[in-house]
Design a protein around this motif. Structure first.
Motif, PDB file in Angstrom:
ATOM      1  N   SER A 128       0.833  -1.209   0.000  1.00  0.00           N
ATOM      2  CA  SER A 128       0.000   0.000   0.000  1.00  0.00           C
ATOM      3  C   SER A 128       0.867   1.258   0.000  1.00  0.00           C
ATOM      4  CB  SER A 128      -0.925  -0.017   1.222  1.00  0.00           C
ATOM      5  OG  SER A 128      -1.745   1.133   1.250  1.00  0.00           O
ATOM      6  N   ASP A 132       1.365   4.385  -2.930  1.00  0.00           N
ATOM      7  CA  ASP A 132       1.397   5.833  -2.672  1.00  0.00           C
ATOM      8  C   ASP A 132       2.590   6.481  -3.364  1.00  0.00           C
ATOM      9  OD1 ASP A 132      -0.884   5.776  -1.091  1.00  0.00           O
ATOM     10  OD2 ASP A 132       0.236   5.445   0.768  1.00  0.00           O
ATOM     11  N   LYS A 135       2.089   6.599  -7.175  1.00  0.00           N
ATOM     12  CA  LYS A 135       1.116   7.643  -7.471  1.00  0.00           C
ATOM     13  C   LYS A 135       1.761   9.031  -7.373  1.00  0.00           C
ATOM     14  CE  LYS A 135      -2.959   9.789  -7.693  1.00  0.00           C
ATOM     15  NZ  LYS A 135      -3.856   9.803  -8.855  1.00  0.00           N
ATOM     16  N   ASP A 141      -3.091   7.089 -11.535  1.00  0.00           N
ATOM     17  CA  ASP A 141      -3.562   5.907 -10.822  1.00  0.00           C
ATOM     18  C   ASP A 141      -2.782   4.683 -11.296  1.00  0.00           C
ATOM     19  OD1 ASP A 141      -5.346   7.384  -9.404  1.00  0.00           O
ATOM     20  OD2 ASP A 141      -7.116   6.790 -10.544  1.00  0.00           O
ATOM     21  N   ARG A 161      -7.156  -0.492   0.893  1.00  0.00           N
ATOM     22  CA  ARG A 161      -7.163   0.921   0.497  1.00  0.00           C
ATOM     23  C   ARG A 161      -8.521   1.377  -0.008  1.00  0.00           C
ATOM     24  NH1 ARG A 161      -2.166   3.137  -0.774  1.00  0.00           N
ATOM     25  NH2 ARG A 161      -3.176   4.508  -2.307  1.00  0.00           N
ATOM     26  N   ARG A 162      -9.468   0.430  -0.098  1.00  0.00           N
ATOM     27  CA  ARG A 162     -10.771   0.717  -0.711  1.00  0.00           C
ATOM     28  C   ARG A 162     -10.594   1.310  -2.114  1.00  0.00           C
ATOM     29  NH1 ARG A 162     -11.754   0.812   4.696  1.00  0.00           N
ATOM     30  NH2 ARG A 162     -13.725  -0.105   5.368  1.00  0.00           N
ATOM     31  N   SER A 163      -9.645   0.725  -2.850  1.00  0.00           N
ATOM     32  CA  SER A 163      -9.359   1.018  -4.261  1.00  0.00           C
ATOM     33  C   SER A 163      -8.763   2.406  -4.492  1.00  0.00           C
ATOM     34  CB  SER A 163     -10.626   0.852  -5.126  1.00  0.00           C
ATOM     35  OG  SER A 163     -11.174  -0.431  -4.986  1.00  0.00           O
ATOM     36  N   LYS A 164      -8.361   3.106  -3.464  1.00  0.00           N
ATOM     37  CA  LYS A 164      -7.814   4.459  -3.604  1.00  0.00           C
ATOM     38  C   LYS A 164      -6.559   4.455  -4.479  1.00  0.00           C
ATOM     39  CE  LYS A 164      -6.120   8.316  -0.747  1.00  0.00           C
ATOM     40  NZ  LYS A 164      -4.710   8.351  -1.151  1.00  0.00           N
ATOM     41  N   ASP A 165      -6.509   5.344  -5.481  1.00  0.00           N
ATOM     42  CA  ASP A 165      -5.375   5.554  -6.385  1.00  0.00           C
ATOM     43  C   ASP A 165      -5.055   4.344  -7.249  1.00  0.00           C
ATOM     44  OD1 ASP A 165      -5.041   8.125  -5.354  1.00  0.00           O
ATOM     45  OD2 ASP A 165      -3.637   7.455  -3.812  1.00  0.00           O
ATOM     46  N   ASP A 294     -15.149  -4.361  -0.967  1.00  0.00           N
ATOM     47  CA  ASP A 294     -14.878  -2.925  -1.097  1.00  0.00           C
ATOM     48  C   ASP A 294     -14.137  -2.592  -2.388  1.00  0.00           C
ATOM     49  OD1 ASP A 294     -16.104  -2.087   1.234  1.00  0.00           O
ATOM     50  OD2 ASP A 294     -14.312  -2.333   2.461  1.00  0.00           O
TER      51      ASP A 294
END
Length: 992
Positions: A128, A132, A135, A141, A161-165, A294
């Motif tokens: 994770s 970051d 990104k 993304d 991450r709930r699909s973030k980035d 998620d």
């Protein structure tokens, strides 16, 4: 003339073989002259190094890099797998296709300080953090690509991450439904227990070195491994033929394997094989609970038709596990490693991945060969790689066929003995519980606190309590209980004291109840919506434990208030009305400084001792219910046995802990079963589906019509997979019961009936007869049905003066042979079936069918006696409740014009209507009793805090008004007709 070539060729071949063989022996392989692809280390931390391959030219005018793809290797393989050959490797092909390749390198843990203590969660959190970084550097993304367990990391990290980035996930042969198809077709029935054992007793002590990881991988397909080695030896003379595949051979033979830390293996086995939490949800990442549901970005699953490790049935589980994601698949005829390395990978896999990235990034046509993944059944018919695929892919056809035939024979035997095996498994789990319950007598030490101590001793590191998206181990919960015990001792609470508990459902409430049990005090469970002063008086409360939310209400009572829980930022200001109360903040007591007195012995409670006091409302009055340790144990062990609760379960406690069902069934059954306990602050339809997936809930507790709040909510939607197998509780209306099993199929309902003193307990374990209360629990007390005359309200006797037992189908009073302390308010009868015997009358009426199942008829005091005959409320409610349009029903008595009428009120489902013909048919053939005089639709039906419909408010209104939604029973036709003003006036004895 002599043909010299006949001599020189074999000699030359022999010399070449010797030379090449010597090179292999000295250097581990042939020198290929291959040069690794260039990369730059963008980030280097103890957990990983982040490589960026073919770093872009930063000069002005240089070509900008394409969309980034971050590739993830499995724990046992080196990150170099993505660059085995520069021309045909993953990073090279993606770079040439205009994609920006990145690789996370977790390194070899045995060469890194602390590496062999890494957990699975460490890898996910590290990945994770790497996302970051990518990104931040690229500003775009990230497409996440993972092979085998690396794909599992990708799924888990995306959920974390709930699909973030993230732009998409590409997974190569990555199992999701791990129990759908195990490697080498291992039976799923033994996998959870074996995985649990290996996690707890093997890999908690050892690690896997690189050589063992390599050997284990090769043993998964020993025929192919042997064949590859033979082919290499046969071609050892032909260097040119070997060189194209030499890098791949060396990688698989030695270079590609790294060590695997024991904690990471244990976590993998426990969470994703033993408990299959990729499918069910509720896996823990450093204390946070995570679910694949998620994930809401596109997913491409690359599937090998002949992959024996990431088998198609297992890989395709992602479709059900991530219902919000658009899931696609790409099928390739290759084995597990061939998905990412080799000729097919270079010509099919990686060009398709590049097309996938460009498709999502720039639009255009879907890549060739990629198609939406179809929805797979929850119990897939495919058991793994098919025989035809094996024969087409492997030269070991005879061996494969023999194994498959043997497996087919074994499957036939298993199918023939499935019932016996299931019975044996359930018996092995249930017998110890029932045996322990059978050994309980008045002097047995048993209590909630004691069972929790045993669980903390036997499995301290197991996950015990889930709340607000966080997970707490059994050891942590037990430590908190012991700390609260010390706090209670510090403020002067002693064994036997009656302490009120006024708290919302939260971990601190569970801890407070358990701490009082461990101390030997009595927890008086005060319902927040009741008259607290009256509850305190009935429970003889000396002080109250409250959370900050209920501090104001507790401080209004003239007694000491002990404030527990609520977090660090708490406002304990007391209103003026409660200024006279003494407030003690329990959180400010340092447990380490409390000196335990000589009288303290943890868990002193005996079975006969009073443990809890609960409350119920009878005819509008609050009534205290005494619960002994034996009563608690009977329900707890009975629930765990009837619901077959185990360490694989997560029990979702929707029922408030102050309610007896929450304490005895939900909490009690979960603690005895060793299951995870998931607490919910309140019943909210918008949180229900999200929490059952986030927590991986397998068992849901309920009371009465609670679940209608969920499935009747306009926003309720259950798309895709759910982990639930069971609903447990009491009082569910028959119609709602049917809807629940329809909506949540294949989950079942286990409906309990228990008297307040616990002397009689029934359970409908099979759920086949909706509405039935089932049969007596094994290990519970003996029960009997006494023949009953409902007209005269008498228990019938035989010629000798003993009570006659009710026949099949006959209404009888449920009697219980007392076991343990008898409630002082109970109706005790002696000389019932034999001289000097003792029975307790539950005052409930039941009938028993020909199969031995019990059906609730009514409460003896609530029987309605009309001029037409006796009306039994529960029987009528069950009958009309089976109509599709009916949500709930209550039947009650109304006095009108000097006679008694039976009235049934209906609550309809949204948009529902009831034709009079359907009503007449539903009530035409009641098993016992007569139908009601009037049936009407009630626009408002009052429910208790436990979602039980109340008849009292309707009864006070008298006869219902004439309307199109009210009907009366025509005495001539025995059919229901519209209740008109004239008919109502006649019934009421008034003029129009």
């Amino acid at each position: 003339m002599v043909d010299l070539s006949a001599i020189t060729k074999p000699v030359g071949r022999l010399v070449a073989t010797a030379q090449n063989g010597l090179e292999v022996l000295r250097y581990g392989g042939l020198e290929t002259g291959a040069v690794p692809s260039p990369f730059q280390i963008i980030e280097s931390v103890p957990m990983y190094r982040l490589r960026r391959y073919f770093p872009p030219d930063s000069r002005p005018g240089a070509t900008k890099p394409g969309p980034p793809v971050l590739m993830v290797h499995p724990m046992m393989m080196s990150a170099d797998m993505w660059d085995v050959t520069r021309e045909d490797g993953a990073v090279g092909i993606l770079h040439r296709a205009g994609v920006d390749p990145w690789v996370i390198d977790f390194g070899s843990p045995d060469k890194i300080e602390g590496g062999m203590q890494r957990t699975l969660a460490d890898h996910i959190v590290g990945l994770s953090e790497a996302i970051d970084t990518v990104k931040t550097v690229t500003g775009r993304d990230v497409h996440l690509a993972g092979y085998s367990q690396g794909g599992m990391f990708a799924y888990q990290t995306a959920a974390y991450r709930r699909s973030k980035d993230l732009a998409s996930i590409v997974a190569f042969g990555s199992p999701v439904d791990t129990l759908a198809a195990l490697p080498m077709n291992l039976p799923a029935s033994i996998a959870p227990a074996a995985a649990d054992f290996m996690a707890d007793h093997v890999f908690s002590r050892i690690d896997i070195p690189g050589w063992l990881a390599r050997t284990g991988f090769q043993m998964l397909d020993p025929v192919k491994t042997a064949q590859s080695r033979i082919d290499f030896l046969r071609q050892l003379h032909d260097r040119e033929a070997l060189l194209p595949r030499e890098q791949q051979r060396r990688f698989l033979a030695s270079d590609g394997w790294i060590a695997w830390s024991g904690p990471a293996i244990s976590e993998l086995l426990k969470q994703f094989i033993a408990h299959n939490r990729m499918m069910s949800g509720g896996f823990a990442i450093h204390g946070d609970l995570v679910t694949l549901s998620d994930i809401d970005i596109p997913v491409l699953a690359v599937i090998g038709e002949v992959d024996d490790i990431g088998q198609p049935a297992s890989v395709r589980g992602i479709k059900r596990a991530a219902p919000k994601a658009d899931v696609y698949e790409f099928l390739i005829r290759a084995g597990h490693f061939g998905l990412v390395v080799g000729s097919k990978a270079s010509t099919q896999t990686w060009p398709t991945v590049a097309d996938w990235v460009r498709w999502l990034d720039s639009g255009g046509p879907m890549p060739e060969g990629v198609s939406p993944m179809p929805v797979q059944p929850s119990a897939p018919s495919e058991s793994g790689v098919t025989l035809a695929s094996r024969l087409a892919h492997s030269t070991a056809a005879a061996t494969e066929m023999a194994l498959t035939l043997a497996k087919s024979a074994a499957d036939a035997l298993v199918a023939a003995n499935r019932s016996a095996r299931t019975l044996a498994v359930e018996t092995a789990r249930t017998l110890p519980r029932l045996a322990r319950l059978g050994q309980v007598n008045d002097h047995t030490r048993i209590s909630l606190g004691r069972i929790m101590t045993e669980q903390a001793r036997d499995m301290p590191h197991n996950e015990g309590l889930l709340f607000d998206g966080r997970v707490h181990t059994i050891e942590a919960v037990d430590r908190r209980v012991n700390n609260v015990v010390r706090g209670l001792i510090e403020v002067g609470v002693r064994q036997g004291a009656r302490v009120g508990v006024l708290m919302e459902t939260r971990p601190s409430a569970l801890v407070a109840i358990a701490a009082l049990s461990r101390l030997g005090a009595v927890a008086v469970l005060m319902p927040p919506d009741a008259d607290l002063a009256e509850a305190a008086r009935l429970g003889a409360v000396t002080e109250i434990i409250a959370d900050p939310t209920h501090l104001a209400a507790a401080s209004a009572l003239d007694m000491r208030v002990l404030v527990l829980g609520g977090g660090e930022s708490r406002d304990l200001d007391v209103p003026e009305s409660g200024a006279r109360a003494q407030i003690i903040d329990m959180e400010k007591i340092d447990p380490d400084r409390v000196e335990l007195p000589g009288w303290y012995r943890p868990n002193p409670g005996l079975a006969r001792d009073l443990a809890f006091i609960g409350f119920s409302t009878v005819s509008g009055e609050l009534v205290a219910r005494q619960i002994t340790n034996y009563r608690w144990a009977l329900s707890a062990f009975g629930t765990a046995s009837a619901a077959n609760l185990s360490r694989n379960d997560t029990v979702y406690c929707l029922t408030p802990l102050h309610h007896q069902s929450g304490l005895l069934v939900s909490l009690g059954g979960a603690v005895v079963g060793g299951s995870r306990i998931a607490l919910s602050r309140e019943l909210r339809p918008d949180r229900f589906v999200q929490e059952i997936r986030q927590y991986g809930v397998t068992v849901v507790s309920y009371t009465w019509a609670m679940l209608r709040e969920v499935i009747d909510d306009p926003g309720f939607s259950l798309n895709g997979n759910h982990p639930m197998r069971l609903f447990i509780g009491a009082g569910m209306p028959a119609g709602l019961w049917q809807r629940v099993v329809d909506v949540f199929a294949p989950a079942n309902v286990v409906e309990f009936f228990a008297t307040t003193d616990g002397q009689a307990v029934l359970a409908n374990v099979k759920g086949a007869k909706i509405g039935s209360k089932g049969r007596p629990l094994p290990g519970g007390g003996e029960i009997a049905l006494a023949a009953y005359d409902p007209e005269d309200n008498l228990i019938l006797e035989d010629k000798q003066g003993f009570v006659r037992r009710a026949d099949v189908g006959e209404v009888g009073v449920l009697l219980a042979h007392p076991r343990g302390p008898v409630d002082p308010l109970a109706s005790v009868k002696r000389g019932v079936f034999a001289p000097a015997d003792t029975w307790v009358s539950t005052e409930y009426l039941f009938r028993r069918d020909e199969d031995g199942d019990y059906w609730l008829v009514d409460n003896r005091a609530a029987v309605i006696r009309t001029p037409r005959g006796v009306v039994f409320a529960a029987t009528v409610n069950d009958a009309v409740g089976r109509l599709d349009a009916v949500d709930m029903a209550v039947t009650y008595e109304v006095q009108s014009n000097g006679r008694t009428l039976a009235v049934t009120a209906l609550a309809l489902r949204p948009g529902g209507s009831v034709p009079s013909a359907d009503l007449s048919e539903a009530l035409a053939d009641l098993p016992v009793g007569s139908p009601p005089d009037i049936v009407h639709v009630a626009p408002d039906m009052t429910l208790t805090a436990t979602f039980r419909p109340l008849a009292g408010p309707l009864q006070k209104k008298g006869l219902p008004r004439a309307s199109r939604n009210a009907w009366y029973l025509d005495p001539d036709t025995h059919r229901y007709k519209r209740l008109t003003v004239a008919v109502r006036s006649e019934l009421a004895g008034t003029s129009q």
